[in-house]
Design a protein around this motif. Sequence first.
Motif, mmCIF file in Angstrom:
data_model
loop_
_atom_site.group_PDB
_atom_site.id
_atom_site.type_symbol
_atom_site.label_atom_id
_atom_site.label_comp_id
_atom_site.label_asym_id
_atom_site.label_seq_id
_atom_site.Cartn_x
_atom_site.Cartn_y
_atom_site.Cartn_z
ATOM 1 N N GLU A 283 -16.078 -3.512 -60.227
ATOM 2 C CA GLU A 283 -14.946 -3.133 -61.073
ATOM 3 C C GLU A 283 -13.730 -3.951 -60.666
ATOM 4 N N HIS B 8 -10.114 3.191 -66.085
ATOM 5 C CA HIS B 8 -10.375 2.426 -67.294
ATOM 6 C C HIS B 8 -11.296 3.246 -68.196
ATOM 7 N N LEU C 115 -6.307 -4.546 -66.522
ATOM 8 C CA LEU C 115 -5.999 -3.461 -67.435
ATOM 9 C C LEU C 115 -6.607 -3.737 -68.807
ATOM 10 N N GLN C 116 -7.069 -2.680 -69.445
ATOM 11 C CA GLN C 116 -7.592 -2.785 -70.796
ATOM 12 C C GLN C 116 -6.971 -1.682 -71.647
ATOM 13 N N SER D 172 -6.297 2.069 -70.425
ATOM 14 C CA SER D 172 -6.292 2.260 -68.967
ATOM 15 C C SER D 172 -5.165 3.213 -68.579
#
Length: 473
Positions: A278, A236, A282-283, A286
Amino acid sequence: MVLEGSSEALCPPPSLELRPTCNKNQSSPPLSTSSQPHNGVFTEDKEPIKYGELIVLGHNGSLANGDKGRRRSRLALYKRPKANGVKPDVIHNVSTPLVSKALSNKSQHSISYTLSRSHSVIVEYSHDTNTDMFQIGRSTESMIDFVVTDTVGSGNSQGGGAAGEGVGGGGQSAQSTISRYACRIMCERSAPYTARIYAAGFDSSKNIFLGERAAKWRTSDGLMDGLTTNGVLVMHPAGEFVSEPAPGVWREISVCGNVFALRETRSAQQRGKLVENESNTLQDGSLIDLCGATLLWRTPAGLRHTPTLKQLESLRQELNAARPQCPVGFNTLAFPSLAQREIVDKKQPWVYVNCGHVHGYHNWGYRKEKGPAGPGGTVPASTGERECPMCRRVGPYVPLWLGCEGGLYLDAGPPTHAFCPCGHVCSEKTVVGWSQIPLPHGTHAFHAACPFCGTWLTGEQGHIKLIFQGPLD
């Protein structure tokens, strides 16, 4: 869900469950964002909900042999007409010889953990009406939504096309290290439409098998978890991908979506340490590495900062309208059409990657391995380094190619910089961002690479600012 190759949806997606076929006798609908699917799932006044897009690094807009069906360089994930997600439900402890009998229900998703020759644990999964599931892998079976094959990138790769898929660009590699059922992404059907990634995908029998040699264990709450053979790695971004691009830390994702530090080697049986702070969410920005191909996840919000193909074409035309000239031959240079790949045009700009001076092609100035000119003088005569006639710096001399995959851009800025040594041109923010990201290679190596072709970056920065000469008149 729809398969598409641009950053804008050309038409809302048909259901992958329905698998509609094309009628050759039926006229095609106009390509626009308001086009509606034939099955009428979406109303005319409502746009389909896009979860995000997956882009395979190293292909610059399309696979070497073209995007076909589920095998392509880019995939958009849309909300399905009907939820197909699953969630863990019942756990069974069974004798290993009886596993196949216990998994005889073809309509039941399950994960089988073989602990020994005599003992296995089966976790049954039930239907989840709140999520959509999308599966990624090398298999071409129908349950795989996105078929991904190995991306071939190297320090010697040049040119504007894809880096290739499989061995020799011929498609699927016989020695592929990508799993047939590599991973799955679960997207929540309600806002904010969170997407989470899990290692391994369900096969045609709706099962995931972790054999006796696979890394697996009981968790503190009595459940099971495990890792796939070559693992699914995720990184990420440390900040906002489009505003402050900075690399994060590569982690490994388990079958149940937990996050772990990397193993000593890619396929080691001993798992890394659990990273509790963590997640597998997903961002934008990613990266997902499947041990043979690396995918970039872009959110709809992130894609709004990237150029569309139409905007990239406008940038190309603006560059050519400035009439850049070769400072030696005084001939006008022009970037070729975005659709033109690998074949170098006679007017195409070339660059000395160690200094950034842009020239037209010429067959002199070698400092190593002098060789004959190519056909028509439009291809490099040798792999030897050249001396720039403007500043006398010696280094690679390569053609310039515009980056055609808009989803890899960090902004829609002017194409003023190029990656070294491949010559792919994009915005300054894009080259600076990608040159900081170490991408997995092999079992435990990491290298920064051009996202458009997969070539390992060279030089102090991995990129260069282009120095164009304008027309004398």
